[in-house]
Write an enzyme that holds these catalytic residues in place. Sequence first.
Site, PDB file in Angstrom:
ATOM      1  N   SER A 195       0.610  -1.101   0.100  1.00 22.73           N
ATOM      2  CA  SER A 195      -0.142   0.181  -0.320  1.00 22.73           C
ATOM      3  C   SER A 195       0.970   1.412   0.130  1.00 22.73           C
ATOM      4  CB  SER A 195      -0.893   0.237   1.000  1.00 22.73           C
ATOM      5  OG  SER A 195      -0.080  -0.100   2.549  1.00 22.73           O
ATOM      6  N   THR A 242      -1.500   3.628   4.758  1.00 20.30           N
ATOM      7  CA  THR A 242      -0.307   4.662   4.113  1.00 20.30           C
ATOM      8  C   THR A 242       0.526   5.115   5.599  1.00 20.30           C
ATOM      9  OG1 THR A 242      -2.116   6.202   3.644  1.00 20.30           O
ATOM     10  CG2 THR A 242      -0.418   7.446   4.565  1.00 20.30           C
ATOM     11  N   ARG A 247      -7.205  10.160  -9.141  1.00 19.91           N
ATOM     12  CA  ARG A 247      -7.370   9.932  -7.515  1.00 19.91           C
ATOM     13  C   ARG A 247      -7.000  10.719  -6.463  1.00 19.91           C
ATOM     14  NH1 ARG A 247      -6.606   8.254  -2.010  1.00 19.91           N
ATOM     15  NH2 ARG A 247      -8.850   7.673  -0.648  1.00 19.91           N
ATOM     16  N   VAL A 248      -6.377  11.320  -5.571  1.00 21.54           N
ATOM     17  CA  VAL A 248      -5.702  12.016  -4.687  1.00 21.54           C
ATOM     18  C   VAL A 248      -6.218  11.764  -3.625  1.00 21.54           C
ATOM     19  CG1 VAL A 248      -4.407  13.520  -4.289  1.00 21.54           C
ATOM     20  CG2 VAL A 248      -4.880  12.973  -6.450  1.00 21.54           C
ATOM     21  N   GLY A 249      -5.596  11.209  -2.145  1.00 20.23           N
ATOM     22  CA  GLY A 249      -6.691  11.138  -1.332  1.00 20.23           C
ATOM     23  C   GLY A 249      -6.466  12.224  -0.204  1.00 20.23           C
ATOM     24  N   ASP A 250      -5.477  12.096   0.628  1.00 14.76           N
ATOM     25  CA  ASP A 250      -5.335  12.747   1.760  1.00 14.76           C
ATOM     26  C   ASP A 250      -3.772  12.877   2.149  1.00 14.76           C
ATOM     27  OD1 ASP A 250      -5.887  10.878   3.133  1.00 14.76           O
ATOM     28  OD2 ASP A 250      -5.016  11.255   5.323  1.00 14.76           O
ATOM     29  N   THR A 300      -4.172   7.641   8.367  1.00 16.38           N
ATOM     30  CA  THR A 300      -4.359   7.152   7.371  1.00 16.38           C
ATOM     31  C   THR A 300      -6.476   6.499   7.501  1.00 16.38           C
ATOM     32  OG1 THR A 300      -3.900   4.812   7.083  1.00 16.38           O
ATOM     33  CG2 THR A 300      -4.105   5.285   9.663  1.00 16.38           C
ATOM     34  N   GLY A 301      -5.749   5.910   6.433  1.00 15.21           N
ATOM     35  CA  GLY A 301      -7.333   5.649   5.740  1.00 15.21           C
ATOM     36  C   GLY A 301      -8.462   6.215   5.472  1.00 15.21           C
ATOM     37  N   HIS A 302      -9.371   6.621   5.322  1.00 18.89           N
ATOM     38  CA  HIS A 302     -10.268   6.643   4.084  1.00 18.89           C
ATOM     39  C   HIS A 302     -10.050   8.194   3.595  1.00 18.89           C
ATOM     40  CE1 HIS A 302     -12.357   3.093   4.845  1.00 18.89           C
ATOM     41  NE2 HIS A 302     -12.094   3.167   3.472  1.00 18.89           N
ATOM     42  N   GLY A 303      -8.865   8.559   2.700  1.00 20.67           N
ATOM     43  CA  GLY A 303      -8.497   9.821   2.412  1.00 20.67           C
ATOM     44  C   GLY A 303      -9.828  10.785   1.894  1.00 20.67           C
TER      45      GLY A 303
HETATM   46  N1  ASP Z   1      -5.077   7.827   3.187  1.00 23.58           N
HETATM   47  C1  ASP Z   1      -4.618   7.279   2.343  1.00 23.58           C
HETATM   48  C2  ASP Z   1      -5.477   7.534   1.315  1.00 23.58           C
HETATM   49  O1  ASP Z   1      -6.846   7.998   1.526  1.00 23.58           O
HETATM   50  C3  ASP Z   1      -5.012   5.750   2.214  1.00 23.58           C
HETATM   51  C4  ASP Z   1      -5.060   5.454   3.532  1.00 23.58           C
HETATM   52  O2  ASP Z   1      -3.706   5.602   4.610  1.00 23.58           O
HETATM   53  O3  ASP Z   1      -5.859   3.662   4.059  1.00 23.58           O
HETATM   54  O4  ASP Z   1      -5.381   7.190  -0.026  1.00 23.58           O
END
Ligand code: ASP
Length: 332
Positions: A87, A189, A217-220, A240-243
């Site tokens: 990841s 992340t 697509r760009v996350g956080d 971390t997680g759903h950006g």
């Molecule tokens: N935060 C990351 C993103 O949204 C992914 C993750 O950390 O799970 O790209």
Amino acid sequence: MANRRNFIKTTAIASVAVALNAFGKKEDTETTLVPKGTIRKPIVLSTWRFGIPANEAAWEILKNKGRALDAVEAGVRVPEGDPNERSVGYGGRPDRDGRVTLDACIMDEYSNIGSVACLEHIKHPISVARAVMEKTPHVMLVGEGAFQFALLQGHEKENLLTETSEKEWREWLESSNYKPLVNIENHDTIGMIAMDANGNLSGACTTSGMAYKMHGRVGDSPIIGAGLYVDNEIGAATATGHGEEVIRIAGCHLVVELMRQGKSPQKACEEAVNRIIKLTKYRNKNLNDIQVGFIALNKKGEHGAYCIQKGFNYAKYDETGNNLLDANYFLK
Ligand code: ASP
């Protein structure tokens, strides 16, 4: 207790001294003072179990009185370069078009910032982000521009899609169902925050983002204030997680601002997670589908971590050693 009383006394005197700021408004001086008392440093924190080897690399620099900035860059380069970490960086899962696109950002004790998003073919996006910070008049480069800049900086063009990742992606194509799973590593992340022996803070954050995301697509993670924030007077946070959820609340900036208001790192992480929970309910979305975790560090070397769902862990390296810790969570 005596220390705390002294601290309050000191800040009370300071408040009298600068009761009015330049705009004639009363200023809350207590929150802008560097805390007195024992400071735990150096210290480094990073997200997930790959934080353990990453912390080892960072600690090599921190224990020799190196700069936190160098430590966080060296630290996150470990999972970036490891093809078995699926990841982050090399070996990261691709987008739905089979392209590995990477996001990263870095921030130092002077609030210098650098970031790259949707960068392809470059194994160490964090070092490109650092070069954006140090060698350009800009703070963020994306896509082809980031790639060309990386080549100019001496990075090699590489194929980051490993055989395993390609095979899984081809299998995924059969259903083409985009569903980021909670705590299953089709995302994740490495976010790392550190305080060096001089008491200075820096942070770095790097990811391949959500597996099978739309191309572009760009996350956080590459967004300063969302996936990472550092304020050398107050503290640092990373996510971390759903950006998409972290960006919605400008997550890490929020965590640092909550610490500025006097919250402990733990309370600050909890309040940021609670904000996401509230907005998820308000937007009529299912909380069970979302995972977000924050970790935070303040200038005293105190830390905190909190997430929505069970399963988020993080690594902390300080004078007590390098340990993997489970974060407390909301959905019990
Ligand atoms: N935060 C990351 C993103 O949204 C992914 C993750 O950390 O799970 O790209």
